[in-house]
Write an enzyme that holds these catalytic residues in place. Structure first.
Site, PDB file in Angstrom:
ATOM      1  CB  CYS A 129      -6.012  -2.241   5.532  1.00 41.48           C
ATOM      2  SG  CYS A 129      -4.810  -2.572   6.830  1.00 41.48           S
ATOM      3  CB  SER A 166      -0.877   0.018   1.250  1.00 41.88           C
ATOM      4  OG  SER A 166      -1.798  -1.034   1.206  1.00 41.88           O
ATOM      5  CB  ILE A 192       2.026  -4.695   8.507  1.00 44.04           C
ATOM      6  CG1 ILE A 192       2.368  -6.193   8.431  1.00 44.04           C
ATOM      7  CG2 ILE A 192       3.231  -3.843   8.113  1.00 44.04           C
ATOM      8  CD1 ILE A 192       3.441  -6.673   9.367  1.00 44.04           C
ATOM      9  CG  ASN A 251      -2.912  -1.843  -2.041  1.00 48.62           C
ATOM     10  OD1 ASN A 251      -3.104  -1.017  -1.149  1.00 48.62           O
ATOM     11  ND2 ASN A 251      -3.626  -2.945  -2.166  1.00 48.62           N
ATOM     12  CG  ASN A 263      -5.859  -1.613   1.418  1.00 50.82           C
ATOM     13  OD1 ASN A 263      -6.900  -2.120   1.856  1.00 50.82           O
ATOM     14  ND2 ASN A 263      -4.699  -1.750   2.011  1.00 50.82           N
ATOM     15  CE  LYS A 317      -6.250  -7.592  -0.980  1.00 52.59           C
ATOM     16  NZ  LYS A 317      -4.790  -7.611  -0.803  1.00 52.59           N
ATOM     17  CB  VAL A 341     -11.506 -12.158   0.689  1.00 46.89           C
ATOM     18  CG1 VAL A 341     -12.893 -12.398   0.169  1.00 46.89           C
ATOM     19  CG2 VAL A 341     -10.849 -13.440   1.169  1.00 46.89           C
TER      20      VAL A 341
END
Lengths: 309, 305
Positions: A132, A48, A73, A101, A129, A168, A194
């Site tokens: 997350c 990302s 993370i 991303n 993204n 995503k 996924v």
């Protein structure tokens, strides 16, 4: 020379084969150079990228589970400017598709990162993204609300300079078809699903969560059957009729796993956690998928997509 | 730390032998041939390798108390620093000591001669060689002992004039990963005979002095008549121990390098899990990675003065 035609058309891109490495599991690709020839893959997806560098969450950030692992993370990355200056020149030397991303705390941040990258050579497309589980702002907070998904997708899409935008999706929703539909209505060119499942591991001796972030995202073979179901669901409910391709991921470690996702409805597949145990896992998956097609007499790999009986 | 320019990769290794010490500790010897041997010829003490444990069977005789922890399916590799690396004809032998604490180490402990294992390595940055003429003091705790022992032994192999001193600590004798200690022998006459001085400490006093290894080192140094400027410390062990060593080293003015242990998934810098928070020279906070930037760091970098 294989008799299988592995070429895939995906969101307007012509790919060598359907196998990618997943965001957050292949760094900026140069880290894997000693172990994997990325040019053998259909493509790869960067970590990302946010507008400013992010340190991410405190340690511990990973813990292994039964047949899987949790990570928190927290979108640690070098930020847009260093990405452009330090990483893009390396990325441009690779001869395969690369999706960047995109992540951010606000929609404006996603738009700015996309617009500053869209004119750069060497980038094939973007992955949004919004799923997350490890950051408080941005991330999954966008990805569980269909109205927000439609809004962010429709605002980021024009900033992509005509390059494909893949959204995503998180599995941590009641009905993934609704979030998939929202992304399609917002103008997504592809869906990837996924992302990890929100989860927790507790140290029973201290009675505290193992991860400093308390929760993390579960990945690895433990989630594969659930991910296959969700790909099948979205393919049947939304993507097939809309003509929107799906990138399937979640616990894929070999060619048979990849074939399963494609039969469920995925056009491409992504290798994530498996790379941690074997840095060249994606190439092995690609080889295995080709062997599967050869053994089944499948001449064109794309024929697998959505072939569930 | 040492500049790493060796090639690393995924290699198949054969188990050349395994030796068990009580229920908790085993020593494993692997043979690498061909490209694997070429890669590990360039490995140095303090570096590490990731051993695949997925697919290995659990041994039937699990250590007591480990049953509930052991019956899990691992997917990640397990990192180990080396106890020793040396040529064996055209091949290379890699030895590790394994503290049997969970499902991965239990599976490794069941390996027998002839079994095959996938090894990813060599990885990371190891101990830097001391400046010319400097004496090296190795201080290590528990499963941190093997890489320090490897470093000292390698230095003395390379340079017979190298002066080394070693201090080893553990909870008890049964937890001390030194073969001669486990066999009831004196390590000074065995593994540590190359050192000018060896001392040990255990929490329960079952081997060496009762207490902390850091205390044993400090009281020895006070009476050893050595100049701090002539010495360097190499340490590996639990983080509180390393912090204490760093503080002592800073106070005395001895350069110290410490080998850290962090939870890691990949070992090659892609997962970003094994962060080591440091401050840059400009005072900016940043994260280094234990797997790529370490596991050996200058103590001043990771523990504040």
């Amino acid at each position: 020379m294989s008799i299988v035609n592995e070429k895939i058309e995906f969101a307007g891109l012509n790919l060598k084969n359907p196998v990618f490495t997943a965001s957050g599991t292949c760094g900026y690709i140069d880290e894997l150079d000693d172990y994997l020839d990325v040019n053998q893959l259909g493509g790869w997806i960067t970590k990302s990228i946010t507008l400013k560098p992010r340190l991410g969450n405190p340690a511990p950030r990973v813990v292994e589970t039964n047949g899987g692992m949790l990570n928190a993370i927290g979108l640690a990355n070098i930020g847009l400017e260093e990405f452009i200056a330090e990483k893009l020149p390396i990325i441009r030397q690779k001869n395969t598709a690369v999706f960047v991303n995109l992540a951010g705390q606000k929609i404006d941040e996603y738009v700015e990162v996309a617009s500053r990258l869209s004119g750069q050579d060497g980038i094939s497309g973007f992955e949004l993204n919004i799923s997350c589980p490890n950051v408080k702002q941005g991330g999954i907070s966008f990805g569980t609300d269909p109205a927000q998904i439609k809004k962010i997708t429709s605002e980021v899409k024009p900033a992509c300079g005509g390059k494909p935008l893949m959204v995503k999706l998180t599995p941590s929703v009641t009905d993934i078809s609704k979030t998939a539909e929202a992304a399609v209505l917002g103008g997504a060119d592809a869906l990837s699903l996924v992302n990890t499942f929100t989860a927790m591991v507790i140290d029973v001796h201290t009675r505290t969560p193992v991860l400093a972030n308390r929760t993390g995202g579960l990945s690895g073979p433990a989630i594969k059957p659930m991910a296959v179901y969700l790909v099948s669901r979205v393919y049947q409910d939304v993507a097939k009729d809309a003509g929107i391709p799906i990138m399937g991921l979640g616990g894929i470690r070999n060619g048979l796993d990849a074939a399963e996702f494609m039969i469920a409805g995925a056009s491409t597949v992504c290798i994530g956690t498996a790379t941690f145990a074997r840095p060249d896992a994606a190439v092995k998956v690609s080889d295995g998928l080709r062997r599967f097609c050869e053994s089944e007499g499948i001449k064109k790999i794309s024929e697998l997509t959505g072939s569930l009986n | 730390m040492t500049n790493k320019n060796n090639r690393s990769g995924v290699f198949e290794a054969s188990v050349a032998g395994s030796e068990h010490f009580g229920e908790k500790i085993c020593r494993l010897k692997f043979v690498l041939s061909g490209e694997g041997a070429d890669a590990f010829k360039l490995a140095s003490p303090g570096e590490f390798a990731q051993f695949q444990v997925e697919g290995l069977a659990l041994p039937s005789n699990l250590p007591e108390g480990l049953e509930d922890r052991a019956f899990r399916q691992p997917i990640l590799r397990r990192p180990f620093s080396f106890l020793d690396i040396y040529p064996y004809g055209e091949d290379m032998i890699v030895e590790i000591m394994c503290d049997i604490i969970g499902t991965g180490t239990a599976r490794l402990s069941g390996l027998r001669a002839g079994d095959k294992v996938s090894i990813l390595g060599p990885l990371g940055r190891g101990f830097a060689k001391p400046e010319k003429g400097k004496k090296v003091i190795g201080i290590a705790g528990g499963i941190g002992i093997p890489p320090v022992e490897h470093f000292l032994r390698q230095l003395c192999r390379d340079n017979p004039k190298q002066e080394c001193f070693a201090f080893a600590g553990a909870r008890s004798r049964a937890d001390m990963p030194i073969a001669s200690v486990q066999q009831g022998k004196n390590p000074e006459n065995q593994e540590y005979s190359f050192c000018k001085h060896f001392a040990a400490a255990t929490d329960d006093g079952s081997f060496g002095d009762k207490g902390l290894v850091t205390e044993v080192f400090e009281s020895w140094f006070a009476g050893a008549g050595l100049s701090p400027a002539d010495c360097e410390i190499a340490a590996c062990g639990p983080e509180p121990m390393l912090r204490a060593i760093a503080q002592t080293a800073h106070k005395l003015g001895i350069r110290a390098q410490v080998s850290l242990e962090k939870m890691m998934a990949c070992g090659i810098g892609v997962c970003q899990s094994c962060i080591v928070p440091v401050k840059s020279q400009l005072g900016r906070e940043q994260n280094k990675l234990c797997c790529k930037d370490g596991p050996v760091f200058d103590s001043r970098e990771v523990f504040a003065e």
